[in-house]
Design a protein around this motif. Structure first.
Motif, short mmCIF file in Angstrom:
data_model
loop_
_atom_site.label_atom_id
_atom_site.label_comp_id
_atom_site.label_asym_id
_atom_site.label_seq_id
_atom_site.Cartn_x
_atom_site.Cartn_y
_atom_site.Cartn_z
N GLU A 217 -3.96 5.88 -14.89
CA GLU A 217 -2.38 6.01 -14.63
C GLU A 217 -2.23 5.72 -15.62
O GLU A 217 -1.65 4.32 -15.85
CB GLU A 217 -2.75 5.76 -13.03
CG GLU A 217 -1.10 5.80 -12.48
CD GLU A 217 -1.54 5.53 -11.43
OE1 GLU A 217 -1.73 6.16 -9.90
OE2 GLU A 217 -0.89 3.71 -11.07
N HIS A 218 -0.61 6.92 -15.89
CA HIS A 218 0.68 5.99 -16.72
C HIS A 218 1.84 6.34 -16.07
O HIS A 218 1.54 7.35 -15.98
CB HIS A 218 0.39 6.75 -17.94
CG HIS A 218 1.61 6.66 -18.82
ND1 HIS A 218 1.13 5.17 -20.01
CD2 HIS A 218 2.33 7.28 -19.33
CE1 HIS A 218 2.27 4.78 -20.49
NE2 HIS A 218 3.22 5.96 -20.59
N ASN A 219 2.40 5.34 -16.21
CA ASN A 219 3.80 5.73 -15.61
C ASN A 219 5.19 4.96 -16.85
O ASN A 219 4.95 4.55 -17.19
CB ASN A 219 3.89 4.31 -13.93
CG ASN A 219 5.44 4.48 -13.58
OD1 ASN A 219 6.66 5.69 -14.59
ND2 ASN A 219 5.96 4.39 -12.75
N PHE A 220 5.43 6.41 -17.04
CA PHE A 220 6.21 6.50 -18.45
C PHE A 220 8.04 6.04 -18.08
O PHE A 220 8.41 5.67 -18.81
CB PHE A 220 6.94 8.51 -18.44
CG PHE A 220 5.44 8.83 -19.91
CD1 PHE A 220 5.50 8.70 -21.14
CD2 PHE A 220 4.62 9.57 -18.51
CE1 PHE A 220 4.16 9.33 -21.70
CE2 PHE A 220 3.90 10.05 -19.55
CZ PHE A 220 3.72 10.17 -20.58
N ASN A 221 8.37 5.50 -16.51
CA ASN A 221 9.30 4.71 -16.54
C ASN A 221 10.58 5.92 -16.76
O ASN A 221 11.55 4.97 -17.13
CB ASN A 221 9.18 3.20 -17.15
CG ASN A 221 8.67 2.09 -16.62
OD1 ASN A 221 8.60 2.46 -14.90
ND2 ASN A 221 7.81 1.32 -17.25
N GLY A 222 10.42 6.54 -16.49
CA GLY A 222 11.82 7.43 -16.92
C GLY A 222 12.10 7.77 -18.32
O GLY A 222 13.18 8.47 -18.62
#
Length: 831
Positions: free
Chosen positions: A733-738
Motif C-alpha cells: 500500500e502506497h500513500n503519495f501524500n498528495g
C-alpha cells in the motif's frame, strides 16, 4: 492608586527592556500580497520571510531603528521605525531590478543555470559528509531539551467564553510569540537533560536521560510520548526531513533544485566567519516544502544559521505553521557544530490567520562536545529509562546546574499554573474528557480502576443481534507491574452472556519476563488474520461490525484459555512460549458448520473441536520506540519493521484434545519512507500446516465483509471463501501524500491524497484435509491454480478525516457470489 502604579510599571518596563517588534503586510503596487519577501533589521542577521499572505512578524531583544524589505524583481525599501513596537504596518514594493555585489538576481521562477546560489548549494552537497560530528570517529555532548505547549491567539472573546468560566486567572500573565506575534498562554512544559554518545565507525548512538521534569503531567506518559514522537530528531543535511509522519524536502536536499527557487541575497561576517545568505522558496504549491533562508560559510560550506517555515499551502492537516531555527557554533576554526535547535508548530483546526490553536515548541541546546573517546559495543546496547523515579524526581539543584538555557519568566510560571489548575474541578473535568477520548477508558482513581473501553460498548452480528459490552481494568499508574482486565457482554438475539478476563505480571523488569493468562468465551469471526496474536482478549472488528456486506453468518463460538511466558533478552526482540486450550463450534450451524469426520463419534461426524496447542513465538521490531517500564508499555512511533515467527504444536489426547499437528508461520512488515514520493507499506506472510486438521484449525485467507478499510485483508473476499494449509501472501500500500493531486490545478486546493494498493495470495489445500472437513456446508477452495490478487485506488484526507478506497478483484470472477468491486473506508485524525 494601585491601578495607576500598575500602568506606570508597564510603561516603565517598555523603556528598560531593549526590544523591537514589527508586524505587517508586504504588497505590490496593485495591492496584491508578496509571499516570501525578505524582512530584516538593518545591520543585523535577524530577519524573517513573509508568509503566503504577505504577512510577517519580527521581534528582537535588541533595539533596531531601520527595517529592510526586499524581494526579487522589486526595489528594496528601508523603513525607519517610529517606535520600538510597530504593529499592522503596510509596505508597498515597487517593481524594479536589483544587483548585489556583482551577482545578478532574477525575478520570478529562478533559473537552474548560471545561478550562484545553486553553485553554492552544490558545494554544500560535496562537503556535507565531512562537516560536524561526521568528522570524528566518536563523539559525546550534553543535551538539554524543553518542550512547551501554549494556548494561542487569545482575545477578549475567548477570555469571556463559558469554557473558561472559573478559570479566568490563567490569563493574568500573557506573552507574545517572537515568531508569529500572537499572544499565548503556556499550559505544559517538559524538560530533559541527557548525555549523548555516538560512534561513526559502528554507526551507533545512545542517549542517557539523566533528568526529566514535567509541569502538572508527571504521570501522563501518553501525553509525553505523543510530544516526543511529534518532535523527533532530524538532520538538515538529509534529503528529506520527517515531521508529523510526513517527509518534507529539505532546502539542502539534492532534489532541492527541482523543488525550490534559490536566490543569493547577501553576504556578511557572522562570528568572524564570512558567510553567504541564500533565500529559498518553493517552485510549486501544495507540496511538503519550506520557505526561508540560510547562512553558509564560504570555505567549509557548512551551515551557520538556517530558518525554515512550512508553506501555508503544504498538504498537512491540523498544523497551521511549522517554524524551525538552527544555529551552529564554530570549533577549531573549521568545525561547525549544532548549538541551538528551535521548532515551533501551530496546531489549529484550519489555516486561517485568525484561527485559535495550540503552539508546540521544542528548544534543544547542545554543549560540551567531546571527541574520539571510544566506548565498547555493549555500552551502546544499554538504555536508560526516562521515566525511572530517580530520573523524574530530580531536585531543583540538579536543574539549576544542568539547565543549559535558563527558563523565561513565563516558562517558570507554567509549573505554578499547572499546580493550581489541578485543584480546579472544571479543569479536571476537561482533562478527564480528553483522557477518555484518547485512551477509551474512564478513570476512577478512588477504586484504582479504568472502565471501558467506551468504543466497544455497542456492536452487532447475525448470531447475537445487538450486543452490549462493559469492561474494566486495574490501574494504579502507567508503570503497573501487574494488571487485571475483564469484560462482560450480552447478545439480545441469542440471549447469552459472554465474558473475557486476563492477568499479566511483570516478574523481572531487566529481562521483561512477563507471565500472562486468561479465558474468553465469546462469539468470534475467525480467519480475519493469517498470523493472529495470542492476546486472550483480542477480538476482531469483524466480530461485531454494525455494517457489513452480504451474509456475515460464518461466526464461531470460542472458549479460549491461554497461559504465556514472554521475555525480552535484547531490545525489541521478544521470545514467548505459551499454551492454549480452545473449544470451537459454529455459532450459526444452519448457515456455517465446522463439522468434520470423526471415527470415534457415534454419528461419525463431530461439530465441536477441542484442541491443546503449544506455541513458540519470536518477534523482532527494530527501530520500535517505547516508554515506561510496567507490564504494558506504550509505543510512540509507527515507522518500525516487524519480523514475526511462530511454531505451533498441536497435542492429541491431552484434555481430550483432538488433533496432532505442526504449524509454522512467518511475516515481515516494513514501512518505506520514499521521500517526496510518499510512504510505502509492505507485508509478506508465509505459513504451512503439517498433519491433517479440520476447517477450524486451517488457515483462512482473510476476507473483509465490513465497510472498513483493513490492512492485511482482502476486501473483495467473503469470510472463508479461500481456505489453505499452505500459503504465501503479499500486501503493498502506497500513500503519495498528495504529490500527484498537487499537480492538477482544480484539485490542488482540496489537499487530497492518493493511495494505491496491490495484494495477492497463493495457497493450496491437501486432499486429506479436504476429505476430513467434507461434512461442512461451505465449499473448501484454495487459490492454487492462480495467485488470487486485488488492486485498489483510494482518496484520503477528505474533509481532513475520511478516506475512501475503491477495490477491484483481479481474478476468480467466476466463483459463486464473487464480488468484483467494493468500496471501503475509514476515518481518523492524521496530519
Amino acid at each position: 492608586m494601585r491601578g495607576l502604579l500598575f500602568v506606570v510599571l508597564i510603561l516603565f518596563s517598555e523603556f528598560i527592556v531593549a526590544q523591537t517588534k514589527v508586524s505587517g503586510i508586504v504588497v505590490d503596487e496593485d495591492g496584491a500580497p508578496i509571499s516570501f519577501a525578505n524582512v530584516m533589521f538593518k545591520n543585523s542577521t535577524e530577519g524573517t520571510i513573509t508568509n503566503d499572505d504577505g504577512r510577517f512578524y519580527l521581534e528582537s531583544d535588541k533595539t533596531y531603528p531601520v527595517l529592510l524589505i526586499s524581494f526579487i524583481g522589486f526595489e528594496p525599501q528601508e523603513i525607519e521605525l517610529a517606535a520600538k513596537v510597530n504593529y499592522n504596518l503596510r509596505f508597498t514594493l515597487l517593481e524594479g531590478s536589483e544587483q548585489l555585489q556583482g551577482f545578478v538576481i532574477y525575478a520570478g521562477k529562478q533559473s537552474k543555470k548560471n545561478n550562484p546560489a545553486i553553485d553554492i548549494l552544490r558545494k554544500i552537497w560535496e562537503r556535507k559528509r565531512a562537516n560536524g560530528l561526521r568528522m570524528f570517529k566518536q563523539y559525546e555532548y550534553d543535551k538539554y531539551e524543553k518542550v512547551e505547549f501554549d494556548l494561542n491567539t487569545i482575545d477578549s472573546a475567548l477570555m469571556r467564553s463559558k469554557i473558561f468560566k472559573g478559570l479566568e486567572f490563567v490569563f493574568d500573565d500573557l506573552d507574545t510569540s517572537k515568531i508569529t506575534g500572537k499572544t499565548y498562554l503556556p499550559i505544559f512544559l517538559n524538560e530533559t537533560f541527557s548525555k549523548v554518545y555516538g560512534d561513526n565507525e559502528t554507526k551507533s548512538e545512545k542517549e542517557d536521560i539523566l533528568g526529566n521534569k514535567n509541569s502538572g503531567f508527571s504521570n501522563n506518559q501518553a501525553l509525553i510520548a505523543f510530544v516526543k514522537d511529534l518532535y523527533s530528531d532530524y538532520d538538515i543535511y538529509e534529503n528529506y526531513l520527517k515531521f508529523f509522519d510526513k517527509s518534507f524536502t529539505s532546502p539542502l536536499s539534492k532534489t532541492g533544485i527541482d523543488t525550490y527557487n534559490y536566490v543569493l541575497a547577501d553576504s556578511a561576517f557572522i562570528d568572524h566567519k564570512w558567510c553567504y545568505n541564500i533565500i529559498y522558496y518553493p517552485r510549486r504549491k501544495n507540496e511538503l516544502t519550506f520557505k526561508g533562508d540560510f547562512w553558509v560559510n564560504d570555505t567549509t560550506f557548512a551551515i551557520k544559521k538556517i530558518n525554515m517555515a512550512v508553506t501555508k499551502s503544504a498538504n498537512i492537516n491540523w498544523v497551521k505553521e511549522i517554524y524551525i531555527e538552527q544555529e551552529f557554533e564554530v570549533l577549531n576554526d573549521s568545525v561547525f557544530l549544532l548549538k541551538r535547535d528551535y521548532m515551533l508548530s501551530d496546531f489549529a483546526l484550519n489555516k486561517k490567520e485568525s484561527s485559535k490553536g495550540i503552539y508546540g515548541k521544542r528548544t534543544s541546546i547542545f554543549k560540551n562536545y567531546r571527541f574520539d573517546n571510544p566506548k565498547p559495543r555493549p555500552f551502546y546496547k544499554t538504555e536508560s529509562n526516562a521515566f525511572d523515579p530517580l530520573v523524574i524526581n530530580r531536585a531543583d539543584a540538579f536543574w539549576e546546574t544542568n539547565r543549559l538555557e535558563p527558563l523565561s519568566k513565563d516558562e517558570k510560571g507554567v509549573y505554578a499554573l499547572l499546580d493550581t489548575l489541578k485543584t480546579v474541578p472544571k479543569f479536571k473535568t476537561y482533562y478527564n474528557i480528553v483522557s477518555i477520548l484518547n485512551s477509551g477508558y474512564v478513570e476512577v482513581d478512588k477504586w484504582n480502576l479504568d472502565f471501558g473501553d467506551v468504543y466497544s460498548v455497542f456492536g452487532y452480528n447475525q448470531a447475537e443481534g445487538i450486543r452490549i459490552r462493559g469492561g474494566a481494568r486495574t490501574y494504579f499508574g502507567q508503570n503497573d507491574l501487574w494488571r487485571l482486565e475483564g469484560y462482560l457482554a450480552y447478545g439480545f438475539d441469542d440471549q447469552k452472556f459472554k465474558h473475557g478476563f486476563s492477568a499479566k505480571w511483570l516478574v523481572d523488569q531487566k529481562s521483561r519476563l512477563i507471565l500472562s493468562g486468561g479465558n474468553r468465551r465469546d462469539i468470534e469471526q475467525l480467519g480475519i488474520s493469517l498470523t493472529s496474536t495470542n492476546d486472550v482478549l483480542g477480538r476482531s472488528i469483524a466480530s461485531s461490525s454494525i455494517l457489513s456486506v452480504g451474509n456475515n453468518d460464518r461466526l464461531s463460538n470460542i472458549n479460549l484459555t491461554t497461559f504465556n511466558i514472554e521475555m525480552e533478552p535484547w531490545t525489541n526482540f521478544r521470545i514467548g512460549v505459551g499454551s492454549s486450550y480452545r473449544v470451537l463450534s459454529s455459532a450459526l450451524p444452519d448457515a456455517f458448520s465446522l463439522d468434520y469426520i470423526d471415527p470415534t463419534s457415534v454419528t461419525g461426524i463431530s461439530s465441536e473441536i477441542k484442541q491443546v496447542d503449544l506455541t513458540t513465538t519470536l518477534i523482532y521490531t527494530p527501530g520500535k520506540k517505547t516508554i515506561g517500564y510496567g507490564v504494558e508499555r506504550l509505543t510512540i512511533n509507527d515507522n518500525y519493521s516487524t519480523l514475526f515467527f511462530r511454531y505451533t504444536k498441536g497435542i492429541d489426547g491431552f484434555l481430550e484434545s483432538d488433533f496432532d499437528y505442526e504449524k509454522v508461520q512467518f511475516s515481515y512488515t516494513q514501512p518505506w519512507a520514499l521521500g517526496g514520493f510518499g510512504r510505502l507499506l509492505t507485508t509478506i506472510e508465509l505459513g504451512k500446516t503439517f498433519g491433517e486438521v479440520p476447517l477450524g484449525l486451517l488457515n483462512v485467507i482473510p476476507g473483509n465483509q465490513t465497510l472498513f478499510s483493513l490492512y492485511n485483508t482482502f476486501p473483495n473476499l467473503d469470510f472463508y471463501e479461500f481456505v489453505t494449509d499452505t500459503y504465501v501472501a503479499l500486501h503493498m500500500e502506497h500513500n503519495f501524500n498528495g504529490r500527484l493531486f498537487a499537480r492538477i490545478p482544480f484539485m490542488r486546493k482540496l489537499n487530497l491524497r492518493e493511495i494505491v494498493g496491490l495484494r495477492g495470495v497463493w495457497g493450496k489445500l491437501s486432499d486429506e484435509n479436504i476429505a476430513l472437513s467434507s461434512p461442512t456446508n461451505i465449499p473448501l477452495l484454495a487459490p492454487e491454480d492462480n495467485i488470487y490478487w486485488e488492486y485498489s485506488f483510494g482518496v484520503g484526507n477528505i474533509f481532513k478525516i475520511f478516506r475512501i478506497d475503491f477495490n477491484f478483484r483481479g481474478n476468480y470472477l467466476d466463483s459463486p457470489e464473487a464480488r468484483p468491486f467494493s468500496v471501503t473506508g475509514t476515518f481518523g485524525f492524521v496530519f
